[in-house]
Design an enzyme around this catalytic site. Structure first.
Site, PDB file in Angstrom:
ATOM      1  N   SER A 120     -27.257 -38.126 -49.915  1.00 43.08           N
ATOM      2  CA  SER A 120     -28.046 -37.936 -51.132  1.00 43.08           C
ATOM      3  C   SER A 120     -28.839 -39.205 -51.407  1.00 43.08           C
ATOM      4  CB  SER A 120     -27.097 -37.657 -52.291  1.00 43.08           C
ATOM      5  OG  SER A 120     -27.722 -37.917 -53.518  1.00 43.08           O
ATOM      6  N   CYS A 122     -28.846 -40.844 -53.928  1.00 44.64           N
ATOM      7  CA  CYS A 122     -28.101 -41.784 -54.781  1.00 44.64           C
ATOM      8  C   CYS A 122     -27.377 -42.855 -53.977  1.00 44.64           C
ATOM      9  CB  CYS A 122     -27.134 -41.037 -55.684  1.00 44.64           C
ATOM     10  SG  CYS A 122     -25.745 -40.380 -54.771  1.00 44.64           S
ATOM     11  N   TYR A 149     -19.482 -41.181 -55.952  1.00 48.91           N
ATOM     12  CA  TYR A 149     -20.062 -40.192 -55.034  1.00 48.91           C
ATOM     13  C   TYR A 149     -20.903 -40.911 -53.974  1.00 48.91           C
ATOM     14  CZ  TYR A 149     -23.354 -36.206 -54.155  1.00 48.91           C
ATOM     15  OH  TYR A 149     -24.140 -35.211 -53.634  1.00 48.91           O
ATOM     16  N   LYS A 153     -20.668 -40.933 -49.855  1.00 51.05           N
ATOM     17  CA  LYS A 153     -21.802 -40.530 -49.000  1.00 51.05           C
ATOM     18  C   LYS A 153     -22.180 -41.651 -48.019  1.00 51.05           C
ATOM     19  CE  LYS A 153     -22.593 -36.362 -50.481  1.00 51.05           C
ATOM     20  NZ  LYS A 153     -22.388 -35.240 -49.576  1.00 51.05           N
ATOM     21  N   ASN A 178     -33.365 -34.864 -54.890  1.00 55.04           N
ATOM     22  CA  ASN A 178     -32.821 -33.849 -55.813  1.00 55.04           C
ATOM     23  C   ASN A 178     -33.327 -32.461 -55.416  1.00 55.04           C
ATOM     24  OD1 ASN A 178     -32.510 -36.427 -57.130  1.00 55.04           O
ATOM     25  ND2 ASN A 178     -32.139 -35.341 -59.039  1.00 55.04           N
TER      26      ASN A 178
HETATM   27  N1  LIG Z   1     -27.919 -30.223 -55.080  1.00 52.61           N
HETATM   28  C1  LIG Z   1     -28.603 -31.333 -54.894  1.00 52.61           C
HETATM   29  O1  LIG Z   1     -29.516 -31.659 -55.693  1.00 52.61           O
HETATM   30  C2  LIG Z   1     -28.323 -32.218 -53.721  1.00 52.61           C
HETATM   31  C3  LIG Z   1     -27.320 -31.934 -52.799  1.00 52.61           C
HETATM   32  N2  LIG Z   1     -27.119 -32.802 -51.746  1.00 52.61           N
HETATM   33  C4  LIG Z   1     -26.041 -32.578 -50.773  1.00 52.61           C
HETATM   34  O2  LIG Z   1     -26.125 -31.288 -50.184  1.00 52.61           O
HETATM   35  C5  LIG Z   1     -24.806 -30.821 -49.888  1.00 52.61           C
HETATM   36  C6  LIG Z   1     -24.607 -29.449 -50.518  1.00 52.61           C
HETATM   37  O3  LIG Z   1     -24.800 -29.541 -51.933  1.00 52.61           O
HETATM   38  P1  LIG Z   1     -25.024 -28.235 -52.834  1.00 52.61           P
HETATM   39  O4  LIG Z   1     -25.282 -27.071 -51.975  1.00 52.61           O
HETATM   40  O5  LIG Z   1     -25.987 -28.623 -53.887  1.00 52.61           O
HETATM   41  O6  LIG Z   1     -23.595 -28.079 -53.526  1.00 52.61           O
HETATM   42  P2  LIG Z   1     -22.879 -26.738 -53.998  1.00 52.61           P
HETATM   43  O7  LIG Z   1     -21.856 -27.167 -54.990  1.00 52.61           O
HETATM   44  O8  LIG Z   1     -23.871 -25.711 -54.383  1.00 52.61           O
HETATM   45  O9  LIG Z   1     -22.152 -26.227 -52.682  1.00 52.61           O
HETATM   46  C7  LIG Z   1     -21.076 -26.930 -52.110  1.00 52.61           C
HETATM   47  C8  LIG Z   1     -20.259 -25.964 -51.290  1.00 52.61           C
HETATM   48  O10 LIG Z   1     -19.116 -26.664 -50.768  1.00 52.61           O
HETATM   49  C9  LIG Z   1     -17.960 -25.875 -51.002  1.00 52.61           C
HETATM   50  N3  LIG Z   1     -16.775 -26.713 -51.135  1.00 52.61           N
HETATM   51  C10 LIG Z   1     -16.537 -27.669 -52.059  1.00 52.61           C
HETATM   52  N4  LIG Z   1     -15.323 -28.184 -51.888  1.00 52.61           N
HETATM   53  C11 LIG Z   1     -14.775 -27.558 -50.817  1.00 52.61           C
HETATM   54  C12 LIG Z   1     -13.533 -27.641 -50.149  1.00 52.61           C
HETATM   55  N5  LIG Z   1     -12.590 -28.508 -50.545  1.00 52.61           N
HETATM   56  N6  LIG Z   1     -13.305 -26.820 -49.107  1.00 52.61           N
HETATM   57  C13 LIG Z   1     -14.239 -25.920 -48.709  1.00 52.61           C
HETATM   58  N7  LIG Z   1     -15.435 -25.804 -49.289  1.00 52.61           N
HETATM   59  C14 LIG Z   1     -15.695 -26.610 -50.342  1.00 52.61           C
HETATM   60  C15 LIG Z   1     -18.248 -25.148 -52.294  1.00 52.61           C
HETATM   61  O11 LIG Z   1     -17.406 -24.036 -52.453  1.00 52.61           O
HETATM   62  P3  LIG Z   1     -16.865 -23.670 -53.937  1.00 52.61           P
HETATM   63  O12 LIG Z   1     -18.079 -23.560 -54.815  1.00 52.61           O
HETATM   64  O13 LIG Z   1     -16.113 -22.406 -53.740  1.00 52.61           O
HETATM   65  O14 LIG Z   1     -15.998 -24.827 -54.328  1.00 52.61           O
HETATM   66  C16 LIG Z   1     -19.714 -24.774 -52.095  1.00 52.61           C
HETATM   67  O15 LIG Z   1     -19.855 -23.605 -51.328  1.00 52.61           O
HETATM   68  C17 LIG Z   1     -23.826 -31.866 -50.413  1.00 52.61           C
HETATM   69  O16 LIG Z   1     -23.430 -32.717 -49.377  1.00 52.61           O
HETATM   70  C18 LIG Z   1     -24.663 -32.635 -51.411  1.00 52.61           C
HETATM   71  O17 LIG Z   1     -24.222 -33.953 -51.535  1.00 52.61           O
HETATM   72  C19 LIG Z   1     -27.889 -33.913 -51.572  1.00 52.61           C
HETATM   73  C20 LIG Z   1     -28.888 -34.230 -52.444  1.00 52.61           C
HETATM   74  C21 LIG Z   1     -29.181 -33.418 -53.591  1.00 52.61           C
HETATM   75  C1  LIG Z   2     -28.953 -35.332 -56.815  1.00 50.07           C
HETATM   76  C2  LIG Z   2     -28.330 -36.442 -57.598  1.00 50.07           C
HETATM   77  O1  LIG Z   2     -28.024 -35.981 -58.923  1.00 50.07           O
HETATM   78  C3  LIG Z   2     -27.330 -36.876 -59.781  1.00 50.07           C
HETATM   79  O2  LIG Z   2     -28.213 -37.846 -60.267  1.00 50.07           O
HETATM   80  P1  LIG Z   2     -29.395 -37.542 -61.261  1.00 50.07           P
HETATM   81  O3  LIG Z   2     -30.670 -37.402 -60.535  1.00 50.07           O
HETATM   82  O4  LIG Z   2     -29.371 -38.588 -62.332  1.00 50.07           O
HETATM   83  O5  LIG Z   2     -28.953 -36.124 -61.814  1.00 50.07           O
HETATM   84  P2  LIG Z   2     -29.243 -35.064 -62.922  1.00 50.07           P
HETATM   85  O6  LIG Z   2     -30.051 -33.976 -62.330  1.00 50.07           O
HETATM   86  O7  LIG Z   2     -27.934 -34.655 -63.524  1.00 50.07           O
HETATM   87  O8  LIG Z   2     -30.084 -35.800 -64.084  1.00 50.07           O
HETATM   88  C4  LIG Z   2     -31.411 -36.218 -63.900  1.00 50.07           C
HETATM   89  C5  LIG Z   2     -31.996 -36.728 -65.198  1.00 50.07           C
HETATM   90  O9  LIG Z   2     -32.173 -35.596 -66.076  1.00 50.07           O
HETATM   91  C6  LIG Z   2     -31.668 -35.889 -67.368  1.00 50.07           C
HETATM   92  N1  LIG Z   2     -31.307 -34.659 -68.059  1.00 50.07           N
HETATM   93  C7  LIG Z   2     -31.935 -34.155 -69.157  1.00 50.07           C
HETATM   94  N2  LIG Z   2     -31.334 -33.065 -69.600  1.00 50.07           N
HETATM   95  C8  LIG Z   2     -30.310 -32.816 -68.724  1.00 50.07           C
HETATM   96  C9  LIG Z   2     -29.345 -31.787 -68.648  1.00 50.07           C
HETATM   97  O10 LIG Z   2     -29.271 -30.894 -69.486  1.00 50.07           O
HETATM   98  N3  LIG Z   2     -28.470 -31.850 -67.609  1.00 50.07           N
HETATM   99  C10 LIG Z   2     -28.527 -32.840 -66.665  1.00 50.07           C
HETATM  100  N4  LIG Z   2     -27.640 -32.807 -65.648  1.00 50.07           N
HETATM  101  N5  LIG Z   2     -29.436 -33.846 -66.735  1.00 50.07           N
HETATM  102  C11 LIG Z   2     -30.306 -33.823 -67.754  1.00 50.07           C
HETATM  103  C12 LIG Z   2     -30.528 -36.853 -67.087  1.00 50.07           C
HETATM  104  O11 LIG Z   2     -30.176 -37.569 -68.241  1.00 50.07           O
HETATM  105  C13 LIG Z   2     -31.130 -37.716 -65.977  1.00 50.07           C
HETATM  106  O12 LIG Z   2     -31.975 -38.690 -66.545  1.00 50.07           O
HETATM  107  C14 LIG Z   2     -26.221 -37.630 -59.109  1.00 50.07           C
HETATM  108  O13 LIG Z   2     -25.203 -37.770 -60.069  1.00 50.07           O
HETATM  109  C15 LIG Z   2     -25.901 -37.071 -57.807  1.00 50.07           C
HETATM  110  O14 LIG Z   2     -25.363 -35.777 -57.914  1.00 50.07           O
HETATM  111  C16 LIG Z   2     -27.111 -36.969 -56.963  1.00 50.07           C
HETATM  112  O15 LIG Z   2     -27.120 -37.328 -55.816  1.00 50.07           O
END
Ligand SMILES: NC(=O)C1=CN([C@@H]2O[C@H](COP(=O)(O)OP(=O)(O)OC[C@H]3O[C@@H](n4cnc5c(N)ncnc54)[C@H](OP(=O)(O)O)[C@@H]3O)[C@@H](O)[C@H]2O)C=CC1
Ligand SMILES: C[C@H]1O[C@H](OP(=O)(O)OP(=O)(O)OC[C@H]2O[C@@H](n3cnc4c(=O)[nH]c(N)nc43)[C@H](O)[C@@H]2O)[C@@H](O)[C@@H](O)C1=O
Length: 323
Positions: A120, A122, A149, A153, A178
């Site tokens: 990620s 982050c 986190y 990573k 993101n």
């Molecule tokens: N979303 C984002 O903005 C970003 C995501 N990423 C990365 O992309 C990857 C996927 O993220 P994303 O799809 O958003 O996350 P989600 O939470 O949508 O999906 C994660 C998946 O992993 C499964 N999972 C979690 N814990 C376990 C476990 N112990 N055993 C088996 N399966 C498990 C979850 O299943 P269940 O829900 O049933 O627990 C779910 O299907 C991650 O590595 C994340 O760090 C990177 C940058 C940004």
């Molecule tokens: C992908 C990245 O995502 C996370 O980092 P982040 O970018 O800071 O994540 P965020 O989407 O939750 O927030 C983005 C911004 O948005 C603002 N904000 C406003 N209103 C809401 C609100 O209602 N919810 C949330 N969540 N944020 C809000 C919030 O205050 C912040 O300024 C990591 O922890 C980590 O998971 C990672 O790797």
């Protein structure tokens, strides 16, 4: 050190190759499955969290011993927005270290040809130069709201590098910015900003509320990428990249949280006011990634933020609201 910087594999040509997509039910995993299936790669090994808990080392090892996937895409993780990361630091460091350590090590030990680990943006220092190049890693202190986190990573990247160096094993890492899209987590507190605001604006529209609360000051900048673009990049990396260095995956376009909130409001059709809750953390001020290395290999993002928001809102209404 650590083999070639990039070359091509037979990932796309061998349509019968067995591919394990860990986390296939999530935002990223489900998009990767859609992409692979659309390319005719259908020999997918999929296990839900309840079928296989990836934090359990012996269960993971037995699964790999039995299935022996040729390719592994690691999209399972403990994931959440700023509030979840800040509130559950032990879960974010421990679960992520467990999942990635088990999957990376068992993939190697049971003969997988190649693995892709997802990190990620982050991972980079809070005050990294912008746009952030890959070599900014470990050059300064992390953003405190998600350092647990981020440390997990960073360990995943280093583990892939260590296995490449010691065993010449083809483990690569992609660092997405993101993300958003179908199958996102729309939890009111624990999700990321984009799905959180989509749900809040939708519920305010339906209840005819006059205002919606948005966290922080609205000034932080974020770069958003549609998850279908990320899935396209993941397949591209599996096919074309075999290097030691992790590669950034971003859209190259950033918006302030205020601009994002106005755009989501417009797409949802909410007509009231925004109220800023400045008691909530802003997080890192800016994290625009420099994705020029990946672009230089020939990958390009295709989905604009506006189009992606329209697509995601349609999915939300049809799949979350109507259930
Ligand atoms: N979303 C984002 O903005 C970003 C995501 N990423 C990365 O992309 C990857 C996927 O993220 P994303 O799809 O958003 O996350 P989600 O939470 O949508 O999906 C994660 C998946 O992993 C499964 N999972 C979690 N814990 C376990 C476990 N112990 N055993 C088996 N399966 C498990 C979850 O299943 P269940 O829900 O049933 O627990 C779910 O299907 C991650 O590595 C994340 O760090 C990177 C940058 C940004
Ligand atoms: C992908 C990245 O995502 C996370 O980092 P982040 O970018 O800071 O994540 P965020 O989407 O939750 O927030 C983005 C911004 O948005 C603002 N904000 C406003 N209103 C809401 C609100 O209602 N919810 C949330 N969540 N944020 C809000 C919030 O205050 C912040 O300024 C990591 O922890 C980590 O998971 C990672 O790797």
């Amino acid at each position: 050190m650590g083999g070639p910087t990039h070359d091509s594999s037979d990932f796309l040509t061998d349509k019968s190759a067995k591919i394990f997509v860990a986390g296939h039910g999530g935002l990223v995993g489900s998009a990767i499955v859609r992409k692979l299936q659309s390319l005719g790669l259908t020999n997918l090994v999929l296990r839900s969290h309840s079928e296989l808990d990836l934090t359990r080392q012996s269960d993971v090892d037995s699964f790999f011993a039995a299935e022996k996937p040729q390719y592994v895409i690691l999209a399972a993780a403990k994931v959440g927005g700023i509030h979840a990361n800040n509130t559950y630091p032990a879960d974010f460091i421990a679960i992520n270290l467990q999942i990635q350590t088990n999957v990376i090590d068992s993939s190697f030990r049971h003969g997988a040809k190649k693995l892709l680990f997802l990190g990620s943006s982050c991972i980079y220092p809070k005050l990294a130069p912008q746009p952030i190049p890959e070599n900014a890693l470990l050059t300064g202190p992390l953003e405190p709201t998600n350092e647990w986190y981020a440390v997990a990573k960073i360990s995943g990247i280093k583990m892939c590098q260590a296995y490449r160096i010691q065993y010449n094993w083809d483990a690569i890492s992609g660092m997405p910015t993101n993300l958003y899209g179908p199958n996102d987590n729309f939890h009111p507190e624990n999700s990321h900003v984009l799905p959180a605001l989509m749900r809040r604006f939708h519920e305010a529209k339906v209840s005819k509320a006059k205002e919606v609360v948005v966290w922080g000051t609205g000034s932080p900048l974020r770069e958003f990428l549609h998850v279908d673009d990320l899935a396209d990049a993941v397949v591209f990396l599996m096919d074309k990249y075999s290097g030691l260095e992790h590669l950034n995956v971003g859209s190259g376009k950033e918006v302030t949280i205020k601009e994002l909130a106005e755009l989501v409001k417009e797409v949802v059709g909410f007509e009231g006011e925004l109220v800023w809750d400045t008691s909530k953390p802003d997080g890192t001020p800016r994290k625009l990634m420099d994705s020029s290395k990946l672009l230089g290999l020939g990958w390009t993002p295709k989905i604009s933020l506006k189009d992606g928001l329209v697509d995601t809102y349609k999915w939300y209404v049809e799949n979350v609201v109507k259930q």
